[in-house]
Design an enzyme around this catalytic site. Structure first.
Site, PDB file in Angstrom:
ATOM      1  N   SER A  47       1.974  -0.290  12.866  1.00  0.00           N
ATOM      2  CA  SER A  47       2.083   1.147  12.604  1.00  0.00           C
ATOM      3  C   SER A  47       3.541   1.563  12.719  1.00  0.00           C
ATOM      4  CB  SER A  47       1.257   1.915  13.646  1.00  0.00           C
ATOM      5  OG  SER A  47       1.478   3.307  13.543  1.00  0.00           O
ATOM      6  N   TYR A  50      -1.746   4.105  22.501  1.00  0.00           N
ATOM      7  CA  TYR A  50      -1.745   3.667  21.096  1.00  0.00           C
ATOM      8  C   TYR A  50      -0.388   3.082  20.713  1.00  0.00           C
ATOM      9  CZ  TYR A  50      -2.296   3.706  16.020  1.00  0.00           C
ATOM     10  OH  TYR A  50      -2.350   3.333  14.704  1.00  0.00           O
TER      11      TYR A  50
HETATM   12  N1  LIG Z   1      -4.423   6.222   9.385  1.00  0.00           N
HETATM   13  C1  LIG Z   1      -3.144   6.152   9.749  1.00  0.00           C
HETATM   14  O1  LIG Z   1      -2.388   7.132   9.617  1.00  0.00           O
HETATM   15  C2  LIG Z   1      -2.576   4.885  10.327  1.00  0.00           C
HETATM   16  C3  LIG Z   1      -1.204   4.878  10.600  1.00  0.00           C
HETATM   17  C4  LIG Z   1      -0.637   3.721  11.117  1.00  0.00           C
HETATM   18  C5  LIG Z   1      -1.426   2.601  11.351  1.00  0.00           C
HETATM   19  N2  LIG Z   1      -2.764   2.642  11.083  1.00  0.00           N
HETATM   20  C6  LIG Z   1      -3.522   1.426  11.388  1.00  0.00           C
HETATM   21  O2  LIG Z   1      -4.306   1.064  10.270  1.00  0.00           O
HETATM   22  C7  LIG Z   1      -5.531   0.468  10.699  1.00  0.00           C
HETATM   23  C8  LIG Z   1      -6.718   1.190  10.087  1.00  0.00           C
HETATM   24  O3  LIG Z   1      -6.649   2.559  10.460  1.00  0.00           O
HETATM   25  P1  LIG Z   1      -7.598   3.652   9.785  1.00  0.00           P
HETATM   26  O4  LIG Z   1      -6.818   4.907   9.746  1.00  0.00           O
HETATM   27  O5  LIG Z   1      -8.213   3.124   8.545  1.00  0.00           O
HETATM   28  O6  LIG Z   1      -8.722   3.778  10.918  1.00  0.00           O
HETATM   29  P2  LIG Z   1     -10.269   4.277  10.780  1.00  0.00           P
HETATM   30  O7  LIG Z   1     -10.635   4.802  12.132  1.00  0.00           O
HETATM   31  O8  LIG Z   1     -10.426   5.138   9.592  1.00  0.00           O
HETATM   32  O9  LIG Z   1     -11.040   2.895  10.522  1.00  0.00           O
HETATM   33  C9  LIG Z   1     -11.076   1.903  11.500  1.00  0.00           C
HETATM   34  C10 LIG Z   1     -12.274   0.998  11.248  1.00  0.00           C
HETATM   35  O10 LIG Z   1     -12.297   0.010  12.291  1.00  0.00           O
HETATM   36  C11 LIG Z   1     -13.612  -0.082  12.834  1.00  0.00           C
HETATM   37  N3  LIG Z   1     -13.505  -0.516  14.230  1.00  0.00           N
HETATM   38  C12 LIG Z   1     -12.939   0.144  15.268  1.00  0.00           C
HETATM   39  N4  LIG Z   1     -13.050  -0.575  16.399  1.00  0.00           N
HETATM   40  C13 LIG Z   1     -13.690  -1.726  16.076  1.00  0.00           C
HETATM   41  C14 LIG Z   1     -14.091  -2.869  16.808  1.00  0.00           C
HETATM   42  N5  LIG Z   1     -13.888  -2.951  18.145  1.00  0.00           N
HETATM   43  N6  LIG Z   1     -14.707  -3.884  16.165  1.00  0.00           N
HETATM   44  C15 LIG Z   1     -14.954  -3.792  14.834  1.00  0.00           C
HETATM   45  N7  LIG Z   1     -14.617  -2.726  14.081  1.00  0.00           N
HETATM   46  C16 LIG Z   1     -13.985  -1.697  14.700  1.00  0.00           C
HETATM   47  C17 LIG Z   1     -14.176   1.344  12.685  1.00  0.00           C
HETATM   48  O11 LIG Z   1     -15.603   1.348  12.727  1.00  0.00           O
HETATM   49  C18 LIG Z   1     -13.609   1.743  11.321  1.00  0.00           C
HETATM   50  O12 LIG Z   1     -14.444   1.317  10.266  1.00  0.00           O
HETATM   51  C19 LIG Z   1      -5.502   0.511  12.234  1.00  0.00           C
HETATM   52  O13 LIG Z   1      -5.034  -0.701  12.734  1.00  0.00           O
HETATM   53  C20 LIG Z   1      -4.506   1.620  12.518  1.00  0.00           C
HETATM   54  O14 LIG Z   1      -3.892   1.471  13.784  1.00  0.00           O
HETATM   55  C21 LIG Z   1      -3.356   3.757  10.578  1.00  0.00           C
END
Ligand SMILES: NC(=O)c1ccc[n+]([C@@H]2O[C@H](COP(=O)([O-])OP(=O)(O)OC[C@H]3O[C@@H](n4cnc5c(N)ncnc54)[C@H](O)[C@@H]3O)[C@@H](O)[C@H]2O)c1
Length: 256
Positions: free
Chosen positions: A142, A155
């Site tokens: 991230s 986080y």
């Molecule tokens: N959305 C953003 O702005 C953003 C920014 C930087 C980094 N990220 C990173 O991108 C990745 C995806 O983020 P997102 O925004 O799509 O999140 P999200 O919450 O929309 O989706 C996350 C998914 O992971 C699943 N999940 C969570 N914990 C789990 C576990 N213990 N075992 C199995 N599945 C699990 C959830 O059910 C969900 O389907 C993450 O690693 C996040 O840190 C996101």
């Protein structure tokens, strides 16, 4: 011919958001995909949608924080995929707060998913990745791995660790031809956006506008824009000489 034809990919957190987009992008480039999530409904829906579009996918319900579940998930994935060439560590837990707000249990919960969970998935997939010749691990880090937003201690810390996990694995796994890289998304419009706003307790529309204006491109990114960077790092054809690297995909949020 897709650039990932005949390859098998495991994508964690594939039920929604960025993971769903990654699973679909990888499948549309020819790989068979094991869609991993602990949410049965959304995980099944991603696999179903890939299969209906002519790809090949299976949903395997797994909580990546449980090493026993990860072990059987890798074995079930191998049964469906035939080989494990690509692992995308994307699932994440979002726990925000200042240091005095965070309990011992919350610290353990977030590290068990965002750091130890990623490492466990690599450890269990490793014997299969070693056999591939085209293997790649892509970790979702991230911009929070690089810049410290306020009251984001657990986080930020977990995502900082993902970058060093990426580099450490790249060092150790290079001798097996396994490339390990990370993608650092900026503000991407997913359900995590709303978890963040809920934590801040601010007005939704106003905060969304602030997120948009924080990038040079004056908008939030789309999950599909992260999936393209993951595809690049997963593809031996495109990135065969890149390892231990991270690509920032943030619309210029961290330009300076
Ligand atoms: N959305 C953003 O702005 C953003 C920014 C930087 C980094 N990220 C990173 O991108 C990745 C995806 O983020 P997102 O925004 O799509 O999140 P999200 O919450 O929309 O989706 C996350 C998914 O992971 C699943 N999940 C969570 N914990 C789990 C576990 N213990 N075992 C199995 N599945 C699990 C959830 O059910 C969900 O389907 C993450 O690693 C996040 O840190 C996101």
């Amino acid at each position: 011919m897709g650039k990932l034809d005949k390859l098998g990919a495991v994508v964690t957190g594939a039920g929604e958001g960025i993971g769903e987009a990654i699973a679909k992008e990888i499948a549309s480039n020819g790989a068979k995909v094991a869609c991993i999530d602990f949410n049965e409904e959304s995980g099944n829906s991603t696999a179903k949608s890939i299969n209906e579009s002519g790809g090949e996918a299976v949903f395997i319900k797994t909580d990546i924080s449980d090493p026993n579940q990860v072990k059987s998930m890798i074995s079930d994935s191998l049964g469906f995929l035939g080989s494990i060439d690509i692992l995308v560590n994307n699932a994440a837990k979002f726990i925000f707060g200042a240091v005095e707000d965070v309990s011992q249990d919350q610290w353990e919960d977030i590290l068990k998913v965002n750091v130890i969970g990623y490492s466990t998935c690599v450890k269990e997939a490793l014997p299969h990745l070693k056999k591939s010749g085209k293997s790649a691990v892509v970790n979702l880090a991230s911009v929070s791995s690089i810049i410290a937003g306020p009251k984001f201690v657990p986080y930020n810390t977990s995502k900082g660790a993902v970058l060093m996990l990426t580099r450490s694995l790249a060092v150790d796994l290079a001798e097996f031809g396994i490339r390990v890289n990370a993608v650092c998304p900026g503000s991407i419009h997913t359900s995590a956006t709303f978890k963040h706003i809920e934590h801040m307790g601010t007005d939704v529309e106003k905060t969304l506008k602030e997120f948009q204006e924080s990038s040079l491109l004056r908008r939030q990114g789309k999950p599909e824009e992260i999936a393209k960077a993951v595809l690049f790092l997963a593809s031996h054809e495109d990135s065969s000489f890149i390892t231990g690297e991270n690509i920032i995909v943030d619309g210029g949020l961290t330009y300076n």
